[in-house]
Write an enzyme that holds these catalytic residues in place. Structure first.
Site, PDB file in Angstrom:
ATOM      1  N   ASN A   1      74.414  52.684  26.658  1.00 22.64           N
ATOM      2  CA  ASN A   1      73.908  51.717  25.930  1.00 22.64           C
ATOM      3  C   ASN A   1      72.479  51.207  26.684  1.00 22.64           C
ATOM      4  O   ASN A   1      72.553  50.090  26.520  1.00 22.64           O
ATOM      5  CB  ASN A   1      75.037  50.643  26.308  1.00 22.64           C
ATOM      6  CG  ASN A   1      75.167  50.609  27.614  1.00 22.64           C
ATOM      7  OD1 ASN A   1      74.171  50.816  28.445  1.00 22.64           O
ATOM      8  ND2 ASN A   1      75.575  49.942  28.383  1.00 22.64           N
TER       9      ASN A   1
ATOM     10  N   LEU B   1      65.019  55.388  48.103  1.00 19.99           N
ATOM     11  CA  LEU B   1      63.787  55.489  49.639  1.00 19.99           C
ATOM     12  C   LEU B   1      62.698  55.841  48.524  1.00 19.99           C
ATOM     13  O   LEU B   1      61.377  54.926  48.819  1.00 19.99           O
ATOM     14  CB  LEU B   1      64.497  56.004  50.621  1.00 19.99           C
ATOM     15  CG  LEU B   1      63.189  56.044  51.830  1.00 19.99           C
ATOM     16  CD1 LEU B   1      62.922  54.526  51.685  1.00 19.99           C
ATOM     17  CD2 LEU B   1      63.171  56.849  52.704  1.00 19.99           C
TER      18      LEU B   1
ATOM     19  N   ILE C   1      80.540  53.167  26.220  1.00 18.63           N
ATOM     20  CA  ILE C   1      81.372  54.503  26.625  1.00 18.63           C
ATOM     21  C   ILE C   1      82.884  53.473  26.573  1.00 18.63           C
ATOM     22  O   ILE C   1      83.720  54.382  26.495  1.00 18.63           O
ATOM     23  CB  ILE C   1      81.514  55.160  28.485  1.00 18.63           C
ATOM     24  CG1 ILE C   1      81.490  53.554  28.992  1.00 18.63           C
ATOM     25  CG2 ILE C   1      80.146  56.007  28.328  1.00 18.63           C
ATOM     26  CD1 ILE C   1      82.110  54.426  30.521  1.00 18.63           C
TER      27      ILE C   1
ATOM     28  N   PHE D   1      64.596  49.762  57.470  1.00 23.08           N
ATOM     29  CA  PHE D   1      66.032  49.110  58.151  1.00 23.08           C
ATOM     30  C   PHE D   1      66.305  49.642  59.354  1.00 23.08           C
ATOM     31  O   PHE D   1      67.636  50.120  59.261  1.00 23.08           O
ATOM     32  CB  PHE D   1      66.753  49.268  56.733  1.00 23.08           C
ATOM     33  CG  PHE D   1      66.543  47.721  56.593  1.00 23.08           C
ATOM     34  CD1 PHE D   1      65.724  46.329  56.144  1.00 23.08           C
ATOM     35  CD2 PHE D   1      65.787  48.439  54.575  1.00 23.08           C
ATOM     36  CE1 PHE D   1      65.179  46.083  55.050  1.00 23.08           C
ATOM     37  CE2 PHE D   1      64.968  48.211  53.848  1.00 23.08           C
ATOM     38  CZ  PHE D   1      64.637  46.535  53.728  1.00 23.08           C
TER      39      PHE D   1
ATOM     40  N   TYR E   1      81.616  49.409  45.087  1.00 22.87           N
ATOM     41  CA  TYR E   1      80.651  50.755  44.005  1.00 22.87           C
ATOM     42  C   TYR E   1      81.384  51.434  44.676  1.00 22.87           C
ATOM     43  O   TYR E   1      82.047  52.188  43.167  1.00 22.87           O
ATOM     44  CB  TYR E   1      79.285  50.486  44.240  1.00 22.87           C
ATOM     45  CG  TYR E   1      77.993  52.097  44.204  1.00 22.87           C
ATOM     46  CD1 TYR E   1      78.618  52.295  42.626  1.00 22.87           C
ATOM     47  CD2 TYR E   1      78.344  52.877  44.717  1.00 22.87           C
ATOM     48  CE1 TYR E   1      78.267  53.527  41.861  1.00 22.87           C
ATOM     49  CE2 TYR E   1      77.475  54.446  44.268  1.00 22.87           C
ATOM     50  CZ  TYR E   1      77.766  54.451  43.220  1.00 22.87           C
ATOM     51  OH  TYR E   1      76.980  55.946  42.843  1.00 22.87           O
TER      52      TYR E   1
ATOM     53  N   GLY F   1      69.131  52.963  31.380  1.00 22.89           N
ATOM     54  CA  GLY F   1      68.350  53.876  31.218  1.00 22.89           C
ATOM     55  C   GLY F   1      67.516  53.267  30.397  1.00 22.89           C
ATOM     56  O   GLY F   1      66.627  52.602  29.463  1.00 22.89           O
TER      57      GLY F   1
ATOM     58  N   LYS G   1      84.151  53.878  42.421  1.00 24.18           N
ATOM     59  CA  LYS G   1      84.383  55.295  42.063  1.00 24.18           C
ATOM     60  C   LYS G   1      85.753  56.305  42.550  1.00 24.18           C
ATOM     61  O   LYS G   1      85.931  57.395  41.628  1.00 24.18           O
ATOM     62  CB  LYS G   1      82.985  56.408  42.788  1.00 24.18           C
ATOM     63  CG  LYS G   1      82.057  55.465  41.857  1.00 24.18           C
ATOM     64  CD  LYS G   1      80.980  56.739  40.720  1.00 24.18           C
ATOM     65  CE  LYS G   1      80.081  55.809  39.833  1.00 24.18           C
ATOM     66  NZ  LYS G   1      79.785  56.852  38.764  1.00 24.18           N
TER      67      LYS G   1
ATOM     68  N   ARG H   1      70.492  47.403  58.623  1.00 27.62           N
ATOM     69  CA  ARG H   1      70.930  46.349  57.642  1.00 27.62           C
ATOM     70  C   ARG H   1      73.071  46.767  57.827  1.00 27.62           C
ATOM     71  O   ARG H   1      72.986  47.622  58.330  1.00 27.62           O
ATOM     72  CB  ARG H   1      70.770  47.172  55.895  1.00 27.62           C
ATOM     73  CG  ARG H   1      69.856  46.639  55.482  1.00 27.62           C
ATOM     74  CD  ARG H   1      69.266  47.122  54.076  1.00 27.62           C
ATOM     75  NE  ARG H   1      69.405  48.939  53.901  1.00 27.62           N
ATOM     76  CZ  ARG H   1      69.324  49.725  53.127  1.00 27.62           C
ATOM     77  NH1 ARG H   1      68.323  49.361  52.256  1.00 27.62           N
ATOM     78  NH2 ARG H   1      69.005  50.752  53.309  1.00 27.62           N
TER      79      ARG H   1
END
Ligand code: NAD
Length: 329
Positions: free
Chosen positions: A33, A191, A53, A209, A142, A37, A146, A283
């Site tokens: 979509n 990174l 999707i 960090f 996140y 990307g 998954k 962090r």
């Protein structure tokens, strides 16, 4: 030619996998979509469907029209910080939409699926290198989004015969060797592209960090895997499923790692440029070391990395950045 649907095939890892599929004689078909990307990254001649999707009608139409026999599913949101701010977005975009996507595939009798999972499913590891059977305890939405998908697959396997492999990637990095494809995330959080943008003068410098971790130089160590080695892992997984290896979870990494300072130093050598560094506090949630145990994928899928030395990773990424300083325009 076997037709493989690649969701997220206009993204970073997806576009490299599409190219590798073409090289190996497969017929990739892209569904993306374009939320993150780039249409320019889809190889010429590859059927490209711009859509979501979760659009069952579209997914069923693609399967029928393109005679899809298996799927590699990359499409997802993958910004850890954003996931902490908007967990519901991640549970919708990653978990719920994947469930709808897989339902549409199963309705269309497509049962073979390779899934982009992540080392973020482990959370803070108790054991390093991390084996696949380590406890999964994600520390951000996140990783949780998954993990829920991975767990749902076992039930879909029992009920409908889904055959699946979840590849838990560590840090994807590098670019196509000819500089034609590479990493172009907005915002960029990884990174190596951030360091190379500093080398290009597009950023003032790179922040480290935390310099007081329990590692030889005090900076975090991560397992970097070249995107071409990652692409190859997907194809081996697909072929192994086709030969009846059975469903399962595999780490994809090199089994060793590099510290942030080592990556910066290699980038200085490869680019010959000045890369200013700013040392900042730690962090929250960054473990000292994240390294994959890779015996399973090496033994069962016969996979091993060919491009994942730090020099090869940084050199290929630098070639991409030099040729495309503004990404896919
Ligand atoms: N890059 C890494 O280091 C890394 C590490 C572990 C796991 N992963 C996983 O690998 C996959 C690919 O990562 P990437 O770095 O290439 O990300 P990316 O953002 O470059 O690619 C994701 C692609 O999916 C598309 N997409 C997102 N949601 C969609 C939807 N609902 N419908 C259709 N298309 C959609 C985007 O437009 C994009 O092209 C993701 O699932 C990510 O979670 C990446």
């Amino acid at each position: 030619m076997e037709s493989i649907l690649v969701s997220g095939g206009a993204g970073y890892i997806g576009s490299h996998t599409v190219k590798t599929l073409l090289d190996r004689g497969y017929k990739p078909v892209v569904l993306d979509n374009l939320v993150t990307g780039h249409w320019q990254s889809v190889a010429r001649g590859v059927p490209f469907f711009q859509g979501d999707i979760a659009d069952s009608h579209l997914v069923r139409r693609i399967v029928e029209k393109e005679h899809v026999s298996a799927v590699i599913h990359f499409a997802a949101r993958s910004l850890v910080g954003e996931s902490a701010e908007k967990p519901d977005l991640y549970f919708e975009e990653n978990t719920a939409k994947t469930n709808r996507f897989v339902s549409s595939l199963l309705e269309s009798a497509v049962k073979r699926l390779i899934f982009s999972s992540t080392a973020a499913t482990y959370g803070i590891p108790e054991e390093v290198p991390i084996p696949e059977n380590a406890p999964t305890s994600p520390i951000n939405p996140y990783g949780f989004s998954k993990l829920m998908i991975e767990q749902s697959f076992s039930w879909l396997e029992k009920a409908y015969g889904l055959e699946w492999i979840a590849l838990r990637y560590f840090n994807a990095a590098g670019a196509a060797l000819d500089g034609s494809l590479g990493e172009d995330h907005i915002p960029e959080t990884h990174l190596i592209p951030l360091i190379l943008k500093a080398a290009l003068g597009q950023r003032e410098g790179i922040s480290i960090f935390g310099t007081d971790y329990a590692t030889p130089d005090g900076t975090c160590i991560r397992d970097y895997i070249h995107v071409l080695d990652l692409a190859n892992a997907h194809i081996l997984a697909l072929e192994a499923l086709g030969k009846g290896i059975g469903s399962g979870v595999y780490n994809v990494g090199t089994g060793s790692g590099y510290s942030v300072r080592e990556v910066i130093e290699t980038a200085r050598q490869v680019t010959g440029r000045t890369i200013p560094v700013v040392e900042s506090p730690r962090r929250p949630g960054d473990p000292d070391r994240l390294i994959a145990k890779v015996a399973k994928i090496q033994t069962l899928l016969g996979w091993s990395p060919n491009y994942s030395s730090l020099e090869q990773i940084v050199e290929s990424a630098w070639t991409w950045h030099l040729r495309h300083p503004n990404g896919f325009e």
